[in-house]
Design a protein around this motif. Sequence first.
Motif, PDB file in Angstrom:
ATOM      1  N   THR A   1      -1.331  38.053 -61.028  1.00  0.00           N
ATOM      2  CA  THR A   1      -1.928  37.004 -60.185  1.00  0.00           C
ATOM      3  C   THR A   1      -3.106  37.574 -59.401  1.00  0.00           C
ATOM      4  OG1 THR A   1      -0.298  37.468 -58.442  1.00  0.00           O
ATOM      5  CG2 THR A   1       0.204  35.669 -59.967  1.00  0.00           C
ATOM      6  N   VAL A   2      -4.046  38.181 -60.097  1.00  0.00           N
ATOM      7  CA  VAL A   2      -5.236  38.739 -59.458  1.00  0.00           C
ATOM      8  C   VAL A   2      -6.223  37.607 -59.167  1.00  0.00           C
ATOM      9  CG1 VAL A   2      -7.180  40.313 -59.723  1.00  0.00           C
ATOM     10  CG2 VAL A   2      -4.935  40.934 -60.640  1.00  0.00           C
ATOM     11  N   PRO A   3      -6.657  37.446 -57.912  1.00  0.00           N
ATOM     12  CA  PRO A   3      -7.576  36.351 -57.587  1.00  0.00           C
ATOM     13  C   PRO A   3      -9.001  36.614 -58.053  1.00  0.00           C
ATOM     14  CG  PRO A   3      -7.099  37.643 -55.629  1.00  0.00           C
ATOM     15  CD  PRO A   3      -6.237  38.205 -56.713  1.00  0.00           C
ATOM     16  N   PHE A   4      -9.694  35.538 -58.384  1.00  0.00           N
ATOM     17  CA  PHE A   4     -11.096  35.630 -58.770  1.00  0.00           C
ATOM     18  C   PHE A   4     -11.828  34.398 -58.259  1.00  0.00           C
ATOM     19  CE2 PHE A   4      -9.290  33.071 -62.166  1.00  0.00           C
ATOM     20  CZ  PHE A   4     -10.257  32.104 -62.374  1.00  0.00           C
ATOM     21  N   ASN A   5     -13.151  34.503 -58.172  1.00  0.00           N
ATOM     22  CA  ASN A   5     -13.959  33.315 -57.931  1.00  0.00           C
ATOM     23  C   ASN A   5     -15.213  33.387 -58.784  1.00  0.00           C
ATOM     24  OD1 ASN A   5     -16.307  34.325 -56.141  1.00  0.00           O
ATOM     25  ND2 ASN A   5     -14.506  35.078 -55.058  1.00  0.00           N
ATOM     26  N   THR A   6     -15.698  32.234 -59.198  1.00  0.00           N
ATOM     27  CA  THR A   6     -16.845  32.153 -60.079  1.00  0.00           C
ATOM     28  C   THR A   6     -17.809  31.074 -59.601  1.00  0.00           C
ATOM     29  OG1 THR A   6     -15.894  30.467 -61.533  1.00  0.00           O
ATOM     30  CG2 THR A   6     -15.408  32.760 -62.063  1.00  0.00           C
ATOM     31  N   LYS A   7     -19.029  31.154 -60.116  1.00  0.00           N
ATOM     32  CA  LYS A   7     -20.016  30.108 -59.909  1.00  0.00           C
ATOM     33  C   LYS A   7     -20.678  29.792 -61.243  1.00  0.00           C
ATOM     34  CE  LYS A   7     -21.144  31.234 -55.085  1.00  0.00           C
ATOM     35  NZ  LYS A   7     -22.222  31.644 -54.137  1.00  0.00           N
ATOM     36  N   VAL A   8     -21.070  28.531 -61.416  1.00  0.00           N
ATOM     37  CA  VAL A   8     -21.791  28.116 -62.610  1.00  0.00           C
ATOM     38  C   VAL A   8     -23.099  27.462 -62.179  1.00  0.00           C
ATOM     39  CG1 VAL A   8     -19.684  27.787 -63.960  1.00  0.00           C
ATOM     40  CG2 VAL A   8     -20.651  25.859 -62.656  1.00  0.00           C
ATOM     41  N   ASP A   9     -24.046  27.324 -63.127  1.00  0.00           N
ATOM     42  CA  ASP A   9     -25.273  26.615 -62.805  1.00  0.00           C
ATOM     43  C   ASP A   9     -25.084  25.127 -63.090  1.00  0.00           C
ATOM     44  OD1 ASP A   9     -25.510  26.296 -65.554  1.00  0.00           O
ATOM     45  OD2 ASP A   9     -27.153  27.723 -65.777  1.00  0.00           O
TER      46      ASP A   9
ATOM     47  N   ALA B   1      -6.456  32.778 -67.187  1.00  0.00           N
ATOM     48  CA  ALA B   1      -6.581  32.203 -65.846  1.00  0.00           C
ATOM     49  C   ALA B   1      -5.542  31.115 -65.585  1.00  0.00           C
ATOM     50  CB  ALA B   1      -7.979  31.632 -65.650  1.00  0.00           C
ATOM     51  N   THR B   2      -5.052  31.076 -64.348  1.00  0.00           N
ATOM     52  CA  THR B   2      -4.133  30.034 -63.904  1.00  0.00           C
ATOM     53  C   THR B   2      -4.539  29.594 -62.504  1.00  0.00           C
ATOM     54  OG1 THR B   2      -2.605  31.681 -62.998  1.00  0.00           O
ATOM     55  CG2 THR B   2      -2.193  30.940 -65.261  1.00  0.00           C
ATOM     56  N   ASP B   3      -3.963  28.485 -62.044  1.00  0.00           N
ATOM     57  CA  ASP B   3      -4.193  27.982 -60.680  1.00  0.00           C
ATOM     58  C   ASP B   3      -5.684  27.831 -60.380  1.00  0.00           C
ATOM     59  OD1 ASP B   3      -1.410  28.102 -60.202  1.00  0.00           O
ATOM     60  OD2 ASP B   3      -1.580  30.223 -59.704  1.00  0.00           O
ATOM     61  N   VAL B   4      -6.460  27.373 -61.366  1.00  0.00           N
ATOM     62  CA  VAL B   4      -7.897  27.231 -61.184  1.00  0.00           C
ATOM     63  C   VAL B   4      -8.207  25.978 -60.369  1.00  0.00           C
ATOM     64  CG1 VAL B   4     -10.129  26.975 -62.339  1.00  0.00           C
ATOM     65  CG2 VAL B   4      -8.349  28.426 -63.354  1.00  0.00           C
ATOM     66  N   GLU B   5      -9.011  26.125 -59.331  1.00  0.00           N
ATOM     67  CA  GLU B   5      -9.396  25.012 -58.473  1.00  0.00           C
ATOM     68  C   GLU B   5     -10.900  25.049 -58.232  1.00  0.00           C
ATOM     69  OE1 GLU B   5      -7.214  25.207 -54.860  1.00  0.00           O
ATOM     70  OE2 GLU B   5      -5.257  24.912 -55.812  1.00  0.00           O
TER      71      GLU B   5
ATOM     72  N   THR C   1     -12.142  28.873 -58.093  1.00  0.00           N
ATOM     73  CA  THR C   1     -11.267  29.986 -57.743  1.00  0.00           C
ATOM     74  C   THR C   1     -10.016  29.901 -58.606  1.00  0.00           C
ATOM     75  OG1 THR C   1     -10.117  28.748 -55.993  1.00  0.00           O
ATOM     76  CG2 THR C   1     -12.077  30.017 -55.354  1.00  0.00           C
ATOM     77  N   GLY C   2      -9.297  31.005 -58.703  1.00  0.00           N
ATOM     78  CA  GLY C   2      -8.064  31.005 -59.467  1.00  0.00           C
ATOM     79  C   GLY C   2      -7.468  32.392 -59.515  1.00  0.00           C
ATOM     80  N   THR C   3      -6.465  32.570 -60.337  1.00  0.00           N
ATOM     81  CA  THR C   3      -5.853  33.881 -60.546  1.00  0.00           C
ATOM     82  C   THR C   3      -5.711  34.107 -62.046  1.00  0.00           C
ATOM     83  OG1 THR C   3      -3.578  33.014 -60.501  1.00  0.00           O
ATOM     84  CG2 THR C   3      -4.543  33.720 -58.395  1.00  0.00           C
ATOM     85  N   PHE C   4      -5.516  35.390 -62.431  1.00  0.00           N
ATOM     86  CA  PHE C   4      -5.294  35.685 -63.846  1.00  0.00           C
ATOM     87  C   PHE C   4      -4.479  36.960 -63.983  1.00  0.00           C
ATOM     88  CE2 PHE C   4      -8.771  38.386 -62.857  1.00  0.00           C
ATOM     89  CZ  PHE C   4      -8.776  39.413 -63.770  1.00  0.00           C
TER      90      PHE C   4
END
Length: 213
Positions: free
Chosen positions: A144-152, A107-111, A119-122
């Motif tokens: 540079t595929v974008p992704f988004n995640t959520k955590v508890d 992952a890169t460009d994680v915000e 969000t970020g890309t990998f």
Amino acid sequence: METFKVNSKTGLDGVEFSGLVDPSAKKVSMTMFTDIGDQGMTVNLVQLDSAVYARLAGEVELYSGTRMPALPDKWMHVDLSKVEAGSTFSKMVDGDPACVNAMIKAATDVERNGELGFTGTFDITTLPGTQGNLFKRFGEKAKTVPFNTKVDNQGRLTYLFINLSAIDSGFIGGITATYYSDFGVPVTIEKPAADQAVEAPAEVVKAFAKTYN
């Protein structure tokens, strides 16, 4: 590492899977469904440390698209020494069915996106099972595929979405949406009875333990 439940749906090839994972003890109970043919194909998978068993039903096909020969209606023991390193199957039995650990490393460009989101890309060509021409044909876009995640509120991953449609509109709905839940759930998995298990034919190992070409 905590035990957990996982549910995932992949837009790329219509694969859905759900199950229980104990990554520390290497215990997995998983059901996968692939939307092929009129019936679809169902794969039940059980792992107990280094012992892996699979049972297939429905429109059973090889990774090449050709039909599988008749299979026994029993659990099939898969010899892990014949599983290709870097295949999606190898990550499934490593307690990382959605290859999240490998994705985080790439992952890169994680915000931060809100209080519990990111969000970020990998680079998807670094993930297990994707090193072949399937994604390399997209060149730099695949890196540079974008992704988004959520955590508890304890920082545990609960949701992951990988948006492949950003590099090719043909990947409608992205590649995968994965949900993690029930952290710490008891995982009790029984080994198939000896009279209900056979060695997996070479075609089975070849179909589910290769990287994409």
